[in-house]
Design a protein around this motif. Structure first.
Motif, PDB file in Angstrom:
ATOM      1  N   LYS A 339      17.978 -10.335   1.727  1.00  0.00           N
ATOM      2  CA  LYS A 339      17.316 -10.713   0.605  1.00  0.00           C
ATOM      3  C   LYS A 339      15.982 -11.106   0.541  1.00  0.00           C
ATOM      4  O   LYS A 339      15.276 -10.574  -0.289  1.00  0.00           O
ATOM      5  N   ASP A 340      15.453 -11.217   1.698  1.00  0.00           N
ATOM      6  CA  ASP A 340      13.845 -11.175   2.056  1.00  0.00           C
ATOM      7  C   ASP A 340      13.419  -9.709   2.002  1.00  0.00           C
ATOM      8  O   ASP A 340      12.376  -9.550   1.155  1.00  0.00           O
ATOM      9  N   LEU A 341      14.137  -8.644   2.231  1.00  0.00           N
ATOM     10  CA  LEU A 341      13.882  -7.376   2.597  1.00  0.00           C
ATOM     11  C   LEU A 341      13.748  -7.016   0.954  1.00  0.00           C
ATOM     12  O   LEU A 341      12.845  -6.258   0.410  1.00  0.00           O
ATOM     13  N   LEU A 342      14.823  -7.321   0.223  1.00  0.00           N
ATOM     14  CA  LEU A 342      15.172  -6.926  -1.261  1.00  0.00           C
ATOM     15  C   LEU A 342      13.790  -7.682  -2.107  1.00  0.00           C
ATOM     16  O   LEU A 342      13.282  -6.754  -2.867  1.00  0.00           O
ATOM     17  N   THR A 343      13.333  -8.789  -1.860  1.00  0.00           N
ATOM     18  CA  THR A 343      12.233  -9.267  -2.529  1.00  0.00           C
ATOM     19  C   THR A 343      10.764  -8.459  -2.070  1.00  0.00           C
ATOM     20  O   THR A 343      10.002  -8.308  -3.105  1.00  0.00           O
ATOM     21  N   ASN A 344      10.708  -8.065  -0.769  1.00  0.00           N
ATOM     22  CA  ASN A 344       9.693  -7.378  -0.531  1.00  0.00           C
ATOM     23  C   ASN A 344       9.722  -6.041  -1.231  1.00  0.00           C
ATOM     24  O   ASN A 344       8.639  -5.423  -1.704  1.00  0.00           O
ATOM     25  N   VAL A 345      10.812  -5.278  -1.074  1.00  0.00           N
ATOM     26  CA  VAL A 345      10.945  -3.866  -1.604  1.00  0.00           C
ATOM     27  C   VAL A 345      10.782  -3.861  -2.972  1.00  0.00           C
ATOM     28  O   VAL A 345       9.738  -3.259  -3.517  1.00  0.00           O
ATOM     29  N   LEU A 346      11.094  -5.010  -3.930  1.00  0.00           N
ATOM     30  CA  LEU A 346      10.951  -5.149  -5.336  1.00  0.00           C
ATOM     31  C   LEU A 346       9.613  -5.250  -5.539  1.00  0.00           C
ATOM     32  O   LEU A 346       8.902  -4.839  -6.895  1.00  0.00           O
ATOM     33  N   ASN A 347       8.718  -6.189  -4.820  1.00  0.00           N
ATOM     34  CA  ASN A 347       7.374  -6.452  -4.927  1.00  0.00           C
ATOM     35  C   ASN A 347       6.355  -5.164  -4.862  1.00  0.00           C
ATOM     36  O   ASN A 347       5.593  -4.865  -5.826  1.00  0.00           O
ATOM     37  N   LYS A 348       6.827  -4.384  -3.957  1.00  0.00           N
ATOM     38  CA  LYS A 348       6.097  -3.269  -3.563  1.00  0.00           C
ATOM     39  C   LYS A 348       6.463  -2.132  -4.767  1.00  0.00           C
ATOM     40  O   LYS A 348       5.648  -1.368  -5.378  1.00  0.00           O
ATOM     41  N   PHE A 349       7.855  -2.110  -5.418  1.00  0.00           N
ATOM     42  CA  PHE A 349       8.321  -1.400  -6.347  1.00  0.00           C
ATOM     43  C   PHE A 349       7.370  -1.785  -7.684  1.00  0.00           C
ATOM     44  O   PHE A 349       7.074  -0.668  -8.526  1.00  0.00           O
ATOM     45  N   LYS A 350       7.308  -3.172  -8.000  1.00  0.00           N
ATOM     46  CA  LYS A 350       6.658  -3.427  -9.034  1.00  0.00           C
ATOM     47  C   LYS A 350       5.205  -3.191  -8.897  1.00  0.00           C
ATOM     48  O   LYS A 350       4.465  -2.806  -9.838  1.00  0.00           O
ATOM     49  N   GLU A 351       4.339  -3.383  -7.743  1.00  0.00           N
ATOM     50  CA  GLU A 351       3.231  -2.871  -7.709  1.00  0.00           C
ATOM     51  C   GLU A 351       2.872  -1.275  -7.955  1.00  0.00           C
ATOM     52  O   GLU A 351       1.883  -0.889  -8.738  1.00  0.00           O
ATOM     53  N   ALA A 352       3.919  -0.642  -7.441  1.00  0.00           N
ATOM     54  CA  ALA A 352       3.770   0.968  -7.726  1.00  0.00           C
ATOM     55  C   ALA A 352       3.862   1.280  -9.084  1.00  0.00           C
ATOM     56  O   ALA A 352       2.948   2.276  -9.624  1.00  0.00           O
TER      57      ALA A 352
END
Length: 659
Positions: A339-352
């Motif tokens: 879940k922590d990893l998912l949050t981190n990945v989605l934040n990067k996806f959002k920024e991109a």
């Protein structure tokens, strides 16, 4: 020992509910408990008691104090950092028994990844919408020092109460045919076990095969609080030290003497005192075992101590090497970690998405991309797509599967033993010795004991072709490894057996009956041969291997024992490995409209296909318009149950080999 394990796991569950602590996440912190419960007597079920709970390492001292290692929950930043480090060895993208890698490239609805027949990638690439071909690693030659590579399997003597010598002979012949060179005989304190061990050695001798055995002292079962306990383990080892089928190293070194030394391992034992309460554990082991006059110069000791590898150096004069039990699974990947990893990945996806002019969707209300943060992890993994960032998450999670991060950490730490103090072994010339490193490989992990039993109820991530991906990374790293130990031959309680189901079970019938794993054993020879020789063997017969859990991840069952910890990491998929003699067409079906057809190359291909309630499994290889091989278990053998009576996250493994 069982009472301490139960109490420790209870504490862990309380901590988890209060602070979202997920089992097996590292870094670790230590907590001390005081236990006032009486010891539990278990008759003919010794292994379940010492199968252990991988996330919690409990060590009993001469008092009633139990030392418990409790995992700390990583932050999203830590998860991202760990992901980066675990994938650093990957060119294409891509962990005990008790106190104790792989995603597939998927097309929607199934996944595909392929590799050549003579070289395989050591790491895995993860994809949910495209077909990916792995880049083959550089082929390696056998090491120049002439040291011999070995593949052994962990055999639980505690599950062999009804064994006769013929049972051992059958196991030895089957293991040898499967590319396995020996058994690590896990033994505990039960009075009947030495007789079974003696039968095993005699069966190995009568087999006339080059098949080796060695003792693995299960120190979660064998007490080590008194001098008599030290005498007990010395006798266990010395009874067979000179046997022709004992695994030995011919060695010299600072530990004293010269000659054939019996290879010995352990499961745990890092806090033993052997009656010398004022001594450190390393000093206690030196005094009671490795430097004891009865044993000195006669053993080559490669234990599995569950300690910070940075402290290996304190065990100089004890350890001749290290068995890294936890390297068999990606144990840091828990639900909380994911879940922590998912949050981190989605934040990067959002920024991109915000930085580019692509058609990626804008963030949904509440901070999630398309509401994905509110979906179960299992649903995200099964239906991963590039459009919402879930595909990126699957890729990042997959980098932990088959990772050699743990191996690298242990190998680096072994340098601290001081090579000049190590016993030299076969194949080593003049100069300093080199410590033995024994890595682990395992296909699965699920245990389901309630609080009224052994209180072990969790899984490790094993979907997405864990067994094959871990083998691939081992083969790619073979120059650094000496021995690979398969976990396990017959540990039914933790569902990571590759041998036939026989002997005694530690009350695990509810999740092992009808759940054969011998298909994994059949594919073992291919990888074991590659590890030992540096070259993958030619595939001479077409082969299909398929496996799946027996019910959906989120199915509800009237089971007094709840769903296992980390169950959310699982996917509702059938996992497939194909070994093809030539290019062809692979057709997969799980019923309910789930069908897939794809071209496959000569060699090894890894596939997956979704499955839903009522589904079955079927795979065929076609070539030149003809079916050359079909695998289709009957509904009586396997059906994906929508309403199971109990929770079962074990795997049913089916296989077919062309004649």
């Amino acid at each position: 020992m069982t009472c301490y394990t139960t109490l420790a796991l209870y504490l862990l569950s309380v901590l988890a509910s209060l602070a979202h602590v997920d089992a097996a996440v590292i870094p670790l912190r230590r907590v001390q408990l005081q236990s006032h419960r009486p010891a539990m007597v278990v008759e003919r079920l010794p292994l379940a008691a010492r199968d252990g709970a991988a996330p919690v390492i409990v060590t009993v001292t001469t008092t009633t104090t139990a030392v418990v290692t409790v995992p700390a929950t990583p932050t999203a930043t830590e998860a991202s950092s760990s992901t980066s480090s675990s994938s650093s060895s990957s060119s294409s993208s891509s962990t005990t028994e008790s106190s104790s890698s792989t995603t597939s490239s998927t097309t929607n609805p199934a996944s595909t990844s392929t590799s050549t027949p003579t070289t395989l990638s050591s790491t895995s690439s993860s994809s949910s919408s495209t077909t990916t071909t792995q880049d083959p690693p550089k082929q390696t030659d056998p090491p120049a020092d002439g040291s011999k590579k070995l593949v052994v399997a962990h055999h639980m003597v505690g599950n062999t109460f009804p064994y006769k010598k013929q049972d051992w002979l059958d196991d030895i012949v089957l293991a040898h045919e499967s590319g396995i060179d020996g058994f690590s005989l896990n033994t505990g304190k039960d009075a009947w076990e030495p007789a079974r061990i003696a039968d095993a050695y005699q069966a190995a001798l009568e087999s006339k095969l080059d098949f080796k055995l060695f003792i693995s002292l299960d120190m979660t079962s064998i007490p080590c609080a008194s001098a008599d306990d030290g005498a007990f383990i010395r006798k266990l080892v010395l009874d067979h030290a000179s046997h022709p089928n004992q695994l030995k190293y011919t060695s010299t070194g600072a530990a004293g003497g010269e000659g054939d030394r019996a290879f010995v391992s352990t499961f745990a034992g890092e806090n033993c005192k052997f009656g010398n309460g004022g001594a450190s554990a390393p000093d206690a082991w030196r005094g009671a075992f490795t430097q004891h006059p009865d044993v000195k110069g006669k053993v080559y000791f490669v234990p599995s101590f569950f300690i910070d590898p940075a402290t290996f150096k304190t065990f100089a004069g004890v350890m001749d090497g290290d068995f890294n039990w936890n390297s068999g699974w990606p144990i840091k990947v828990t639900t909380g970690f994911a879940k922590d990893l998912l949050t981190n990945v989605l934040n990067k996806f959002k920024e991109a998405a915000q930085r580019t002019s692509t058609n990626k969707p804008a963030p949904a209300a509440g901070g999630g991309i398309g509401g994905i943060l509110n979906k179960p992890i299992s649903q995200i993994l099964t239906a991963a797509t590039p459009e919402d960032g879930s595909k990126d998450f699957q890729v990042e999670l997959g980098k932990f599967i088959g990772s050699t991060e743990s191996d690298t950490e242990h190998l680096d730490a072994l340098k601290g033993l001081g090579q000049a103090a190590l016993q030299k072994r076969d194949g080593e010339g003049e100069g300093e010795g080199k410590p033995v490193y024994m890595a682990a490989v395992s296909p699965w992990f699920f245990t389901h004991y309630g609080a009224d039993s052994f209180n072990k109820n969790f899984i490790f991530l094993a979907d997405q072709h864990l067994y094959t991906k871990r083998w691939e990374s081992i083969v790619d790293s073979r120059d650094k490894l000496d021995i690979v130990q398969i976990l396990t031959w017959n540990d039914y309680g933790e569902s990571h057996y590759v041998g036939p189901i026989k002997g005694d079970q530690p009350n695990s019938e509810a999740w092992t009956d009808g759940m054969s794993h011998t298909g994994w054993l059949q594919m073992t020879k291919y990888y074991a041969t590659a590890f030992k020789t540096g070259k993958f063997p030619e595939i001479e017969k077409d082969q299909i291997y398929m496996w799946s859990r027996p019910h959906p991840v989120n199915a509800q069952a009237p089971d007094p024992v709840p769903q296992p910890t980390n169950f959310e990491l699982s996917e509702d998929s059938v996992w497939v490995v194909v070994m093809a003699t030539a290019p062809g067409t692979l057709k997969l079906s799980t019923g309910n409209g789930q069908d897939k057809s794809m071209d496959i190359p000569k060699g090894v291909s890894k596939q997956s296909i979704p499955i839903s309630a009522g589904g079955t499994m079927k795979g065929t290889i076609e070539r030149d318009g003809k079916t050359v091989l079909e695998l289709a278990p009957t509904k009586e053998e396997f059906m994906f149950q929508g309403s199971p009576k109990t929770y079962n996250f074990n795997a049913f493994v089916a296989s077919a080999v062309a004649k």
